[in-house]
Design a protein around this motif. Structure first.
Motif, PDB file in Angstrom:
ATOM      1  N   MET A   1       0.822  -1.211   0.000  1.00 17.55           N
ATOM      2  CA  MET A   1       0.000   0.000   0.000  1.00 17.55           C
ATOM      3  C   MET A   1       0.864   1.273   0.000  1.00 17.55           C
ATOM      4  SD  MET A   1      -3.217   0.688   2.478  1.00 17.55           S
ATOM      5  CE  MET A   1      -4.245  -0.584   1.781  1.00 17.55           C
ATOM      6  N   THR A   2       1.977   1.223   0.719  1.00 13.14           N
ATOM      7  CA  THR A   2       2.905   2.348   0.699  1.00 13.14           C
ATOM      8  C   THR A   2       4.319   1.810   0.611  1.00 13.14           C
ATOM      9  OG1 THR A   2       2.948   2.255   3.084  1.00 13.14           O
ATOM     10  CG2 THR A   2       1.615   3.997   2.107  1.00 13.14           C
ATOM     11  N   GLY A  51      -2.635  -8.251  -7.242  1.00  9.97           N
ATOM     12  CA  GLY A  51      -1.495  -7.678  -6.508  1.00  9.97           C
ATOM     13  C   GLY A  51      -1.833  -7.635  -5.033  1.00  9.97           C
ATOM     14  N   CYS A  52      -2.341  -8.758  -4.533  1.00 13.22           N
ATOM     15  CA  CYS A  52      -2.930  -8.797  -3.169  1.00 13.22           C
ATOM     16  C   CYS A  52      -1.872  -8.737  -2.078  1.00 13.22           C
ATOM     17  CB  CYS A  52      -3.786 -10.044  -3.000  1.00 13.22           C
ATOM     18  SG  CYS A  52      -2.847 -11.590  -3.035  1.00 13.22           S
ATOM     19  N   GLY A  53      -0.591  -8.928  -2.407  1.00 11.35           N
ATOM     20  CA  GLY A  53       0.439  -8.956  -1.366  1.00 11.35           C
ATOM     21  C   GLY A  53       0.138 -10.064  -0.372  1.00 11.35           C
ATOM     22  N   THR A  54       0.153  -9.725   0.905  1.00 13.53           N
ATOM     23  CA  THR A  54      -0.124 -10.722   1.938  1.00 13.53           C
ATOM     24  C   THR A  54      -1.628 -10.810   2.240  1.00 13.53           C
ATOM     25  OG1 THR A  54       0.259  -9.072   3.675  1.00 13.53           O
ATOM     26  CG2 THR A  54       2.143 -10.417   3.006  1.00 13.53           C
ATOM     27  N   TYR A  69      -4.411 -12.637  -6.204  1.00 13.35           N
ATOM     28  CA  TYR A  69      -3.291 -12.949  -7.094  1.00 13.35           C
ATOM     29  C   TYR A  69      -2.108 -12.062  -6.737  1.00 13.35           C
ATOM     30  CZ  TYR A  69      -5.465 -15.879 -10.677  1.00 13.35           C
ATOM     31  OH  TYR A  69      -6.052 -16.921 -11.343  1.00 13.35           O
ATOM     32  N   ASP A  70      -0.925 -12.661  -6.651  1.00 15.37           N
ATOM     33  CA  ASP A  70       0.284 -11.840  -6.513  1.00 15.37           C
ATOM     34  C   ASP A  70       1.454 -12.593  -7.123  1.00 15.37           C
ATOM     35  OD1 ASP A  70       0.954  -9.212  -4.575  1.00 15.37           O
ATOM     36  OD2 ASP A  70       2.702 -10.425  -5.146  1.00 15.37           O
ATOM     37  N   ILE A  71       2.391 -11.834  -7.710  1.00 17.91           N
ATOM     38  CA  ILE A  71       3.542 -12.488  -8.331  1.00 17.91           C
ATOM     39  C   ILE A  71       4.565 -12.951  -7.294  1.00 17.91           C
ATOM     40  CG2 ILE A  71       3.393 -11.416 -10.614  1.00 17.91           C
ATOM     41  CD1 ILE A  71       5.336  -9.302  -9.669  1.00 17.91           C
ATOM     42  N   SER A  72       4.423 -12.514  -6.046  1.00 21.83           N
ATOM     43  CA  SER A  72       5.394 -12.911  -5.020  1.00 21.83           C
ATOM     44  C   SER A  72       4.938 -14.184  -4.294  1.00 21.83           C
ATOM     45  CB  SER A  72       5.563 -11.774  -4.002  1.00 21.83           C
ATOM     46  OG  SER A  72       6.142 -12.274  -2.816  1.00 21.83           O
ATOM     47  N   GLU A  73       5.750 -15.238  -4.468  1.00 16.13           N
ATOM     48  CA  GLU A  73       5.465 -16.514  -3.779  1.00 16.13           C
ATOM     49  C   GLU A  73       5.460 -16.307  -2.269  1.00 16.13           C
ATOM     50  OE1 GLU A  73       5.281 -19.737  -4.959  1.00 16.13           O
ATOM     51  OE2 GLU A  73       5.929 -19.593  -7.066  1.00 16.13           O
ATOM     52  N   ALA A  74       6.405 -15.468  -1.781  1.00 14.71           N
ATOM     53  CA  ALA A  74       6.536 -15.273  -0.331  1.00 14.71           C
ATOM     54  C   ALA A  74       5.292 -14.595   0.236  1.00 14.71           C
ATOM     55  CB  ALA A  74       7.786 -14.445  -0.034  1.00 14.71           C
ATOM     56  N   TYR A  75       4.794 -13.577  -0.457  1.00 18.83           N
ATOM     57  CA  TYR A  75       3.591 -12.897   0.022  1.00 18.83           C
ATOM     58  C   TYR A  75       2.387 -13.851   0.018  1.00 18.83           C
ATOM     59  CZ  TYR A  75       5.820  -8.243  -0.293  1.00 18.83           C
ATOM     60  OH  TYR A  75       6.622  -7.133  -0.121  1.00 18.83           O
ATOM     61  N   ILE A  76       2.271 -14.631  -1.048  1.00 15.63           N
ATOM     62  CA  ILE A  76       1.123 -15.556  -1.145  1.00 15.63           C
ATOM     63  C   ILE A  76       1.221 -16.633  -0.059  1.00 15.63           C
ATOM     64  CG2 ILE A  76       0.128 -17.403  -2.604  1.00 15.63           C
ATOM     65  CD1 ILE A  76      -0.828 -14.603  -3.400  1.00 15.63           C
ATOM     66  N   ALA A  92       0.870 -15.854  -9.012  1.00 12.46           N
ATOM     67  CA  ALA A  92       1.032 -15.729 -10.464  1.00 12.46           C
ATOM     68  C   ALA A  92       0.633 -14.330 -10.898  1.00 12.46           C
ATOM     69  CB  ALA A  92       0.156 -16.748 -11.193  1.00 12.46           C
ATOM     70  N   LEU A  93       1.073 -14.001 -12.090  1.00  7.05           N
ATOM     71  CA  LEU A  93       0.615 -12.798 -12.758  1.00  7.05           C
ATOM     72  C   LEU A  93      -0.805 -13.079 -13.247  1.00  7.05           C
ATOM     73  CD1 LEU A  93       2.371 -10.288 -13.764  1.00  7.05           C
ATOM     74  CD2 LEU A  93       2.355 -11.437 -15.973  1.00  7.05           C
ATOM     75  N   LEU A  94      -1.701 -12.127 -13.067  1.00  4.57           N
ATOM     76  CA  LEU A  94      -3.047 -12.338 -13.594  1.00  4.57           C
ATOM     77  C   LEU A  94      -2.977 -12.299 -15.124  1.00  4.57           C
ATOM     78  CD1 LEU A  94      -6.085 -12.519 -12.679  1.00  4.57           C
ATOM     79  CD2 LEU A  94      -6.200 -10.089 -13.277  1.00  4.57           C
ATOM     80  N   GLY A 112      -2.481  -0.550  -4.485  1.00  2.00           N
ATOM     81  CA  GLY A 112      -1.043  -0.296  -4.560  1.00  2.00           C
ATOM     82  C   GLY A 112      -0.383  -0.972  -5.741  1.00  2.00           C
ATOM     83  N   LEU A 113      -1.097  -1.176  -6.827  1.00  2.00           N
ATOM     84  CA  LEU A 113      -0.529  -1.902  -7.967  1.00  2.00           C
ATOM     85  C   LEU A 113      -0.276  -1.000  -9.180  1.00  2.00           C
ATOM     86  CD1 LEU A 113       0.366  -4.497  -9.311  1.00  2.00           C
ATOM     87  CD2 LEU A 113      -2.016  -5.040  -9.797  1.00  2.00           C
ATOM     88  N   LEU A 114      -1.231  -0.139  -9.540  1.00  2.00           N
ATOM     89  CA  LEU A 114      -1.116   0.604 -10.805  1.00  2.00           C
ATOM     90  C   LEU A 114       0.146   1.459 -10.871  1.00  2.00           C
ATOM     91  CD1 LEU A 114      -4.782   1.807 -11.515  1.00  2.00           C
ATOM     92  CD2 LEU A 114      -3.533  -0.093 -12.568  1.00  2.00           C
TER      93      LEU A 114
HETATM   94  C1  LIG Z   1       2.491  -2.241  -2.926  1.00  2.00           C
HETATM   95  S1  LIG Z   1       2.186  -3.949  -2.926  1.00  2.00           S
HETATM   96  C2  LIG Z   1       0.505  -3.981  -2.421  1.00  2.00           C
HETATM   97  C3  LIG Z   1       0.095  -5.271  -1.780  1.00  2.00           C
HETATM   98  C4  LIG Z   1      -1.314  -5.321  -1.229  1.00  2.00           C
HETATM   99  N1  LIG Z   1      -2.292  -5.054  -2.261  1.00  2.00           N
HETATM  100  C5  LIG Z   1      -1.477  -4.373  -0.061  1.00  2.00           C
HETATM  101  O1  LIG Z   1      -2.306  -3.498  -0.129  1.00  2.00           O
HETATM  102  O2  LIG Z   1      -0.764  -4.530   0.922  1.00  2.00           O
HETATM  103  C6  LIG Z   1       2.066  -4.305  -4.662  1.00  2.00           C
HETATM  104  C7  LIG Z   1       1.968  -5.785  -4.926  1.00  2.00           C
HETATM  105  O3  LIG Z   1       1.745  -5.995  -6.309  1.00  2.00           O
HETATM  106  C8  LIG Z   1       2.446  -7.158  -6.690  1.00  2.00           C
HETATM  107  N2  LIG Z   1       2.580  -7.071  -8.152  1.00  2.00           N
HETATM  108  C9  LIG Z   1       3.357  -6.236  -8.864  1.00  2.00           C
HETATM  109  N3  LIG Z   1       3.138  -6.402 -10.181  1.00  2.00           N
HETATM  110  C10 LIG Z   1       2.176  -7.360 -10.287  1.00  2.00           C
HETATM  111  C11 LIG Z   1       1.489  -7.961 -11.374  1.00  2.00           C
HETATM  112  N4  LIG Z   1       1.763  -7.624 -12.635  1.00  2.00           N
HETATM  113  N5  LIG Z   1       0.532  -8.903 -11.120  1.00  2.00           N
HETATM  114  C12 LIG Z   1       0.256  -9.252  -9.838  1.00  2.00           C
HETATM  115  N6  LIG Z   1       0.880  -8.711  -8.765  1.00  2.00           N
HETATM  116  C13 LIG Z   1       1.819  -7.797  -8.992  1.00  2.00           C
HETATM  117  C14 LIG Z   1       3.714  -7.134  -5.885  1.00  2.00           C
HETATM  118  O4  LIG Z   1       4.267  -8.411  -5.713  1.00  2.00           O
HETATM  119  C15 LIG Z   1       3.214  -6.549  -4.555  1.00  2.00           C
HETATM  120  O5  LIG Z   1       2.834  -7.553  -3.643  1.00  2.00           O
END
Ligand SMILES: C[S@@+](CC[C@H](N)C(=O)[O-])C[C@H]1O[C@@H](n2cnc3c(N)ncnc32)[C@H](O)[C@@H]1O
Length: 205
Positions: A1-2, A51-54, A69-76, A92-94, A112-114
């Motif tokens: 988010m930040t 980009g759900c993070g944790t 969905y998130d590309i980070s295995e550790a966060y998922i 995975a990437l959506l 926190g994705l765009l």
């Molecule tokens: C700033 S973090 C936000 C995480 C969560 N949404 C939150 O509010 O705490 C951005 C997340 O987007 C993920 N991310 C970045 N590019 C992505 C993509 N193309 N598809 C899915 N996830 C992605 C990153 O791994 C990261 O966990």
């Protein structure tokens, strides 16, 4: 988010450190306000979180049918440990094929994705989000935002973000305006404990 500085990238990729940092700046309260004021979820709705993070947002949601969905295995992995059967978590990437067997979603969130994506990547992602939505569904995003009225401290903090594509309100709106019938951008400067400006993009139709 930040996020704050690029030097913290490696440290923040550790899920526990990321969540701790988020809590210090007030992200828990921020999520609660964001959900209350903009997401307004209803129990039973289907929610896709890109980009759900944790998946920390789940703590603020009622009993919804949640898919993150998130590309980070550790966060998922951390999301699975914390929330278990409360959601379906995919590392995975959506992509288009990800949604082939999914029923439509009432809500799609991208928190926190765009601001991590350039215009082409963001437009492609928003197209997928639109395809995932039920006819009356809504897409809601939350990102840091530049604004002529924000404090110099907020502008400085946001300029240090890991995301290389922080936009102003019009920049976020433009990403979605050709894809959705309704797009609105709301600015909030009160969601975190630190000086900061968020843009909430709400799209439907
Ligand atoms: C700033 S973090 C936000 C995480 C969560 N949404 C939150 O509010 O705490 C951005 C997340 O987007 C993920 N991310 C970045 N590019 C992505 C993509 N193309 N598809 C899915 N996830 C992605 C990153 O791994 C990261 O966990």
């Amino acid at each position: 988010m930040t996020q704050v500085t690029s030097g913290m990238r490696a440290v923040l990729s550790v899920p526990a450190v990321y969540d701790l940092f988020e809590n210090v700046v007030g992200a828990t309260r921020c999520r609660a306000s964001f959900v209350r004021d903009f997401v307004k979820p209803v129990a039973g709705e289907r929610v896709l979180d890109v980009g759900c993070g944790t998946a920390a947002i789940l703590a603020c949601l009622p009993d919804v049918d949640y898919c993150g969905y998130d590309i980070s295995e550790a966060y998922i992995a951390k999301a699975r440990r914390r929330f278990g059967a409360r959601g379906h978590f995919v590392a995975a990437l959506l992509a288009e094929h990800s949604l082939e067997h999914e029923r439509p979603f009432n809500l799609v969130l991208a928190i926190g994705l765009l601001h991590h994506l350039d215009d082409d990547e963001a437009t492609q992602l928003l197209r997928l989000c639109r395809a995932a939505l039920a006819p009356c569904g809504r897409l809601i995003t939350l990102d840091p935002c530049f604004d002529h009225a924000q404090s110099p401290v907020a502008r400085w903090i946001i300029s240090r973000d890991r995301g290389q594509n922080v936009r102003d309100a019009d920049g976020y709106r433009r990403l979605a305006s050709d894809l959705f019938t309704m797009t609105a951008v709301h600015l909030r400067s009160d969601l975190l404990r630190i000086p900061y400006t968020h843009a909430i993009l709400e799209c439907s139709g």
